[in-house]
Scaffold this active site. Structure first.
Site, PDB file in Angstrom:
ATOM      1  N   HIS A  48      43.507  43.274  48.307  1.00 38.16           N
ATOM      2  CA  HIS A  48      42.223  43.700  48.869  1.00 38.16           C
ATOM      3  C   HIS A  48      41.972  43.139  50.265  1.00 38.16           C
ATOM      4  O   HIS A  48      40.848  43.197  50.762  1.00 38.16           O
ATOM      5  CB  HIS A  48      41.080  43.319  47.928  1.00 38.16           C
ATOM      6  CG  HIS A  48      41.121  44.083  46.646  1.00 38.16           C
ATOM      7  ND1 HIS A  48      40.443  43.679  45.527  1.00 38.16           N
ATOM      8  CD2 HIS A  48      41.752  45.233  46.299  1.00 38.16           C
ATOM      9  CE1 HIS A  48      40.663  44.544  44.546  1.00 38.16           C
ATOM     10  NE2 HIS A  48      41.462  45.490  45.002  1.00 38.16           N
ATOM     11  N   CYS A  56      37.902  44.791  65.582  1.00 35.35           N
ATOM     12  CA  CYS A  56      36.937  45.716  66.150  1.00 35.35           C
ATOM     13  C   CYS A  56      37.403  47.128  65.814  1.00 35.35           C
ATOM     14  O   CYS A  56      38.570  47.476  66.034  1.00 35.35           O
ATOM     15  CB  CYS A  56      36.837  45.541  67.671  1.00 35.35           C
ATOM     16  SG  CYS A  56      35.777  46.795  68.441  1.00 35.35           S
ATOM     17  N   CYS A  81      33.587  45.223  73.672  1.00 34.22           N
ATOM     18  CA  CYS A  81      33.271  46.650  73.809  1.00 34.22           C
ATOM     19  C   CYS A  81      32.013  47.080  73.056  1.00 34.22           C
ATOM     20  O   CYS A  81      31.580  48.218  73.195  1.00 34.22           O
ATOM     21  CB  CYS A  81      34.458  47.490  73.360  1.00 34.22           C
ATOM     22  SG  CYS A  81      34.667  47.583  71.563  1.00 34.22           S
ATOM     23  N   THR A 119      41.714  37.228  35.863  1.00 34.56           N
ATOM     24  CA  THR A 119      41.363  38.611  36.152  1.00 34.56           C
ATOM     25  C   THR A 119      41.051  39.353  34.865  1.00 34.56           C
ATOM     26  O   THR A 119      41.698  39.140  33.841  1.00 34.56           O
ATOM     27  CB  THR A 119      42.478  39.351  36.905  1.00 34.56           C
ATOM     28  OG1 THR A 119      42.102  40.722  37.074  1.00 34.56           O
ATOM     29  CG2 THR A 119      43.806  39.295  36.170  1.00 34.56           C
ATOM     30  N   SER A 120      40.079  40.242  34.934  1.00 39.81           N
ATOM     31  CA  SER A 120      39.709  41.055  33.774  1.00 39.81           C
ATOM     32  C   SER A 120      40.710  42.176  33.530  1.00 39.81           C
ATOM     33  O   SER A 120      40.695  42.793  32.473  1.00 39.81           O
ATOM     34  CB  SER A 120      38.326  41.659  33.992  1.00 39.81           C
ATOM     35  OG  SER A 120      38.362  42.548  35.101  1.00 39.81           O
ATOM     36  N   ILE A 160      41.132  29.504  34.275  1.00 35.97           N
ATOM     37  CA  ILE A 160      42.457  29.334  34.844  1.00 35.97           C
ATOM     38  C   ILE A 160      42.591  28.052  35.665  1.00 35.97           C
ATOM     39  O   ILE A 160      43.615  27.376  35.592  1.00 35.97           O
ATOM     40  CB  ILE A 160      42.886  30.577  35.662  1.00 35.97           C
ATOM     41  CG1 ILE A 160      44.345  30.432  36.090  1.00 35.97           C
ATOM     42  CG2 ILE A 160      41.967  30.803  36.846  1.00 35.97           C
ATOM     43  CD1 ILE A 160      44.946  31.672  36.660  1.00 35.97           C
TER      44      ILE A 160
END
Length: 175
Positions: A48, A56, A81, A119-120, A160
């Protein structure tokens, strides 16, 4: 989303140690916090993305997390910018980086042991990566049940970070 003072826990540290000892090839994570790298892991596949990389959207300039934290606006704008600066993270309805996803599949499909933790296993497509493992041993560490518990040769239902700190303590004693 931003917790710049977060520190790696026992899990992050043990995984980094196992990598340094040549016992771990890669960490595949959905976390965007960079704590695996802070702990010392170098082969981290961030499904992710990471809050430590920001760009930018107009001129593509790079900004670190430190740079972003120094910008007072809620939506940071590029000083060069005026474009919006976006974190290099997968936001709602965006696709995962295909190169990272393919490398994750490769690492999982060639592994002898798969350790799944914290983690699920309900966020897709990341949860489906488990199906690419064809090795002999799977250890699943998660506080709550997952849809893949039945695949685990070793199932530990606990936090964990605490479990990995205990394992790390045992490894120090060379047991």
């Amino acid at each position: 989303m931003l917790h710049p003072h977060a520190e790696p826990n026992g899990c992050h540290k043990l995984l980094a140690r196992l990598e340094q000892e040549g016992k771990l090839k890669a960490v595949i994570t959905q976390n965007i916090d960079g704590l695996h790298q802070t702990a010392g892991s170098t082969e981290v596949l961030e499904l992710h993305g990471s809050i430590h990389r920001n760009y930018c959207m107009d001129c593509s300039r790079f900004y670190s997390l430190h740079d972003i934290l120094s910008i007072p606006e809620t939506v940071p704008r590029c000083p060069a910018c005026g474009g919006v600066i976006k974190p290099d993270v997968v936001l709602y309805e965006e696709e995962l980086d295909q190169q990272v996803l393919l490398r994750s599949v490769q690492e999982i499909s060639t592994a002898d042991l798969l350790i799944i933790g914290g983690t699920s296993l309900t966020v897709h497509p990341a949860a489906e990566l488990v199906t690419y493992f064809h090795g002999g041993k799977t250890a699943l560490l998660n506080r709550d049940p997952t849809p893949y518990d039945h695949r685990a040769g070793l199932l530990i239902s606990d936090r964990i970070g605490q479990v990995m700190m205990q394992i790390s303590g045992l490894l120090r004693k060379d047991i």
